[in-house]
Design an enzyme around this catalytic site. Structure first.
Site, PDB file in Angstrom:
ATOM      1  N   TYR A 149      -2.069   0.350  10.089  1.00 57.74           N
ATOM      2  CA  TYR A 149      -2.289  -0.334   8.815  1.00 57.74           C
ATOM      3  C   TYR A 149      -1.017  -0.279   7.961  1.00 57.74           C
ATOM      4  CZ  TYR A 149      -3.688  -0.986   3.972  1.00 57.74           C
ATOM      5  OH  TYR A 149      -3.737  -1.407   2.678  1.00 57.74           O
ATOM      6  N   THR A 201       0.824  -1.211   0.000  1.00 56.48           N
ATOM      7  CA  THR A 201       0.000   0.000   0.000  1.00 56.48           C
ATOM      8  C   THR A 201       0.857   1.259   0.000  1.00 56.48           C
ATOM      9  OG1 THR A 201      -1.476   1.314   1.414  1.00 56.48           O
ATOM     10  CG2 THR A 201      -0.086  -0.254   2.525  1.00 56.48           C
TER      11      THR A 201
END
Ligand code: UDP
Length: 323
Positions: free
Chosen positions: A140, A116
């Site tokens: 995250y 990501t």
């Protein structure tokens, strides 16, 4: 060629499974259905299981004997990761390590990882390229950064292990054929949330922060259509199989839109006025994330087909209206 797909019943995974199936690859999905859906697996078998269940995972891998593993299964909501970091380090880091351990034991040495843009944190330079330092600012992003580090270390230690890490920017839109789309129980991502407000499922859209150092004060993101991202996976897989080279690629269009610009585009596409509430910043949000995508274009020959915010929203709206 056999492709083992974790999280193939989820949003991005299911679009990739569709594309793999259409291209004639033998695909098997392994998914615990915590956020995924059975109906989303359009090709190949679905095996319902958890990545922490080593015994089951070993057995399924042994039976299927994949040439390559694509690993989508993960938790992906930034605000939730701040509230429940343990969930993120368990699902995203520990479970990936478990999968890698089993793959290595079994001699499966080709891996495609869903990384990501959150690994970059607040990039010093925009657009950000793959060489930029990794400084995640939320759990995250950290949970994915740790996996990238693990992958790098395994790669250094083992000549029989090759991987490609794809760093996704903001994935949005839906299957233009209307068969797949985002189907989370709770919509948190901007475009989906805005469309659900248009649909009347929520009464208003909150804009999280209007005092960022951007032209209109709201955060800027690089939105990429899920099918363009799916195609990046096919190309990455072919590259990994043909050349056997490890690499890392940004997946984005190289330009971004602010939250306000996205809202305006949603109003244009739906023709529905969306009640807005401007609120404070959401923790863990970098002001601007835009990819430098020159590497994926050059090395994988990837070109975007759907680099058009309104088209992205249109496909997502078509999907939302059917749900
Ligand atoms: N955002 C917003 N309202 C929402 C959802 C998101 O203002 O209801 C903003 C969010 O603060 C961020 C951008 O939209 O600046 C993209 O957030 P999203 O959750 O879609 O993706 P992320 O970038 O966190 O992966």
């Amino acid at each position: 060629m056999r492709v083992f797909v974790t999280g193939g019943a989820g949003y991005i995974g299911s679009h990739v499974v569709k594309m793999l199936g259409e291209k004639g690859y033998d695909v098997l999905t392994y998914d615990n259905l915590s956020t995924g859906n059975r109906w989303a697996v359009l090709y190949g078998k679905l095996f319902v299981g958890d990545l922490s269940d080593s015994e089951l995972l070993r057995k399924v891998l042994q039976d299927f004997r994949p040439d390559v593993v694509m690993h989508f299964a993960a938790s992906i909501v930034v605000p939730e990761s701040l509230r429940e970091p343990v969930k993120y380090y368990t699902n995203n880091t520990m479970n990936t390590l478990n999968l890698l351990k089993i793959m290595l034991e079994m001699g499966i040495g080709k891996f495609i990882f869903s990384s990501t843009a959150a690994v970059y944190g607040i990039p010093e330079k925009i657009p950000v390229n793959e060489e930029a330092p990794l400084n995640p600012i939320n759990p995250y992003g950290s949970s994915k950064t740790m996996v990238e580090r693990i992958l790098q270390d395994i790669h250094s230690a083992r000549s029989d292990f090759k991987y490609i890490s794809l760093r996704y920017f903001n994935v949005a839109g839906a299957d233009p054929g209307g068969r797949l789309g985002q189907a989370y129980r709770e919509a948190t991502h901007l475009i989906t949330r805005a469309l659900k407000v248009a649909k009347g499922e929520y009464d208003r859209l909150q804009i999280f922060g209007t005092d960022y150092p951007t032209p209109d004060g709201t955060c800027i993101r690089d939105y990429i259509h899920v099918d363009d991202l799916a195609r990046a996976h096919i190309l990455a897989m072919q590259y990994l199989m043909d050349r056997g080279e490890t690499d890392i690629f940004n997946c984005g269009y190289g330009h971004g839109y602010s939250v306000r610009e996205v809202v305006k585009a949603v109003i244009r596409v739906t023709g529905i006025r969306i009640p807005i509430e401007e609120t404070g910043r959401r923790e863990g949000d970098p002001p601007v994330l835009i990819s430098d995508n020159s590497k994926i274009k050059e090395k994988l020959g990837w070109t975007p087909f759907f680099d058009d915010l309104e088209y992205i929203i249109k496909t997502a709206w078509q999907w939302e209206k059917m749900r």
